[in-house]
Scaffold this active site. Structure first.
Site, PDB file in Angstrom:
ATOM      1  N   ARG A  26       0.835   7.831  -9.479  1.00 32.27           N
ATOM      2  CA  ARG A  26       0.763   8.900  -8.494  1.00 32.27           C
ATOM      3  C   ARG A  26      -0.209   9.977  -8.958  1.00 32.27           C
ATOM      4  O   ARG A  26      -0.280  10.310 -10.141  1.00 32.27           O
ATOM      5  CB  ARG A  26       2.150   9.510  -8.304  1.00 32.27           C
ATOM      6  CG  ARG A  26       2.243  10.594  -7.230  1.00 32.27           C
ATOM      7  CD  ARG A  26       1.956  10.054  -5.864  1.00 32.27           C
ATOM      8  NE  ARG A  26       2.463  10.946  -4.793  1.00 32.27           N
ATOM      9  CZ  ARG A  26       2.029  10.931  -3.553  1.00 32.27           C
ATOM     10  NH1 ARG A  26       1.068  10.097  -3.186  1.00 32.27           N
ATOM     11  NH2 ARG A  26       2.564  11.719  -2.651  1.00 32.27           N
ATOM     12  N   THR A 314      -2.092   3.849   4.121  1.00 34.30           N
ATOM     13  CA  THR A 314      -1.779   3.294   2.812  1.00 34.30           C
ATOM     14  C   THR A 314      -2.059   1.807   2.911  1.00 34.30           C
ATOM     15  O   THR A 314      -2.373   1.294   3.974  1.00 34.30           O
ATOM     16  CB  THR A 314      -0.291   3.586   2.487  1.00 34.30           C
ATOM     17  OG1 THR A 314      -0.079   5.005   2.522  1.00 34.30           O
ATOM     18  CG2 THR A 314       0.134   3.082   1.132  1.00 34.30           C
ATOM     19  N   SER A 379       6.445   8.507  -0.194  1.00 29.84           N
ATOM     20  CA  SER A 379       7.376   7.633   0.532  1.00 29.84           C
ATOM     21  C   SER A 379       7.079   6.165   0.279  1.00 29.84           C
ATOM     22  O   SER A 379       7.711   5.297   0.895  1.00 29.84           O
ATOM     23  CB  SER A 379       7.305   7.918   2.033  1.00 29.84           C
ATOM     24  OG  SER A 379       7.703   9.237   2.320  1.00 29.84           O
TER      25      SER A 379
END
Length: 494
Positions: A26, A314, A379
């Site tokens: 991340r 994504t 998410s």
């Protein structure tokens, strides 16, 4: 939608050792980030695109360091060889899809970026579907990384170009420095797992909310016999929506970067707690907005909820090999075309807009507020499922912003409770709830459920849901792949 200018999460299962690993790539906020970085001068939250387009929203990319960490532990081919297919594709090109052409035609921000405008447009008009798109700059970038390793992105000329693009954006500059890039580290984390019926489902821990929230939905639904209900009936949609409502109430309050706050993961996934939450569901009446529970949280730990929903773009891939090893990888630059800043052939992310724009509510801090070197809540929900003998039986995930959780939960329920094959489970129309309206997929048979759900007290919205579910499932006949028809993608195998 993704690339080395962004980040991702990777789940890996080793059939030889039984190890289930969770790799966190991340993005992080620069050291100069502040909780109020997305507020305007009057102290109000900026509009999404006002914050996202430019340098301020760019987080330190993590994907490449994460992939290197996983390769160092599990890889078999030489590092440089892994780049050859991508280099060939960048040099020889690929035809622009209709979906990409339509995205280019819709986007009013990308043409304002000189590098992106040259690449994607001709005289201000989006290149047509079928046009062969080559990217020699990206091929050169990949060659450099293949030769010198990940340090080529985090130090040296590529890093300088990233920092220059971020800091020198004319309207919305950011604060990233060379030190921010050099200091970035991927993390290996403990997976989150929960037994569901006779299976074990495992996902990513925080800072992704995808694993915990998906597992909470399943855990709450343990108390109901979904297999006895007609798939995608009003009764089934009601139960799943209510379970999702409860899970999102917890997600929005408790999940953020665990390096900055103590996320009560164990309490959130405790079977006793999930059974108590299930007791809040009425089979005959929808609840109003759900309140967060108390999953083992001490009285001294108090945060305000953040119910903002962002991001739709994504990519996901799922793999199971002949030896039973498995990968579920979700990668993203957050919004379509990210921050709209293009460097060395790749787009930079806008992942920092996944932080809460409002750092506190009524004087109470929001857990997912921006802070220096913090990872924004995600998410993304790559999931691996195992049978009673500990063998992997499914790898699954999807794009789709905060709707990813609902897409993945629906597909798991369709496959595990309603015994659909992986392609049919993916194809099944979407229904979800993010602690607000119950959303039904537009132009699907679910639209007919609206009157019945409204009679139960649901506020119903009919919306397009462009998921990109990609899954592999183990069956008696071997491996079966499923690719989402709503987006580009394919299932292939040897």
């Amino acid at each position: 939608s993704s690339g080395i200018g962004g980040g991702g999460f990777l789940m890996y299962y080793s059939a030889r050792t039984g190890d289930i690993a969770a790799y966190d790539g991340r993005e992080t906020a620069p050291a100069a980030a502040t909780p109020g970085m997305f507020l305007d001068r009057a102290g109000n939250p900026r509009s999404f695109h006002d914050a996202a387009v430019g340098g301020l929203s760019v987080g330190v990319p993590g994907l490449l360091r994460m992939l290197k960490m996983a390769h160092r532990k599990h890889g078999r081919l030489p590092w440089a060889k892994l780049f050859e297919p991508a280099i060939n594709l960048a040099e020889n090109g690929f035809p622009i899809s209709e979906r990409l052409h339509e995205a280019l035609a819709r986007d009013k921000f990308l043409p304002q970026s000189p590098a992106a405008a040259t690449y994607f447009y001709d005289a201000g008009e989006p290149k047509q579907a079928g046009t062969i798109l080559t990217n020699p700059e990206l091929a050169a970038t990949f060659r450099l990384i293949a030769k010198k390793g990940v340090k080529a992105l985090y130090n040296g000329p590529i890093a300088r170009d990233i920092v220059r693009a971020v800091r020198r954006h004319p309207a919305n500059p950011g604060t990233m420095t060379m030190a921010d890039l050099a200091d970035y580290r991927a993390k290996r984390r403990d997976t989150v797992c929960l037994f569901y019926r006779r299976w074990l489902a495992c996902g990513m821990p925080p800072p992704s909310s995808g694993g915990v929230t998906t597992l909470q939905i399943l855990g709450i639904l343990q108390s109901f016999d979904l297999a006895a209900l007609e798939p995608a009936s009003a009764e089934a949609v009601h139960l799943v929506a209510e379970a999702s409502r409860l899970a999102f109430a917890d997600r929005n309050t408790y999940i953020a970067d665990p390096g900055f706050i103590p996320v009560p993961v164990a309490g959130m996934l405790d079977p006793g707690y999930l059974k108590l939450r299930a007791g809040e569901i009425s089979t005959s009446r929808a609840m109003n907005a759900a309140q967060p529970g108390m999953p083992g949280v001490t009285t001294g730990w108090h945060f305000a909820p953040d119910d903002a929903v962002k991001g739709v773009s994504t990519t996901h891939l799922s793999v199971i090999d002949a030896k039973g090893n498995a990968v579920a990888l979700t990668s993203s630059i957050e919004n379509v075309f990210g921050s709209r800043q293009m460097v060395r052939g790749f787009l930079l992310n806008n992942q920092l807009t996944d932080f809460s724009f409002v750092p506190e509510k009524d004087g109470i801090p929001v857990a997912n507020r921006a802070e220096p070197r913090k990872r924004p809540r995600s998410s993304m929900a790559p999931i691996l499922v195992f049978d009673g003998q500990g063998r992997v039986v499914m790898a699954l995930g999807s794009p789709g912003g905060s709707r990813i959780i609902g897409y993945v939960a629906k597909t798991l329920i369709a496959a595990l409770d309603w015994k659909k094959d992986i392609q049919a489970a993916i194809d099944m129309p979407h229904f979800l709830n993010r602690n607000g309206p119950t959303e039904l997929e537009k132009d699907s048979p679910l639209e007919a459920l609206r009157p019945d759900l409204e009679a139960l007290g649901h506020e119903v919205r009919i919306v397009p849901m462009t998921s990109g579910l990609q899954g592999v499932a183990v069956s008696r006949d071997g491996l079966a792949g499923g690719a989402d028809p709503r987006r580009d993608g394919a299932a292939v195998g040897d």
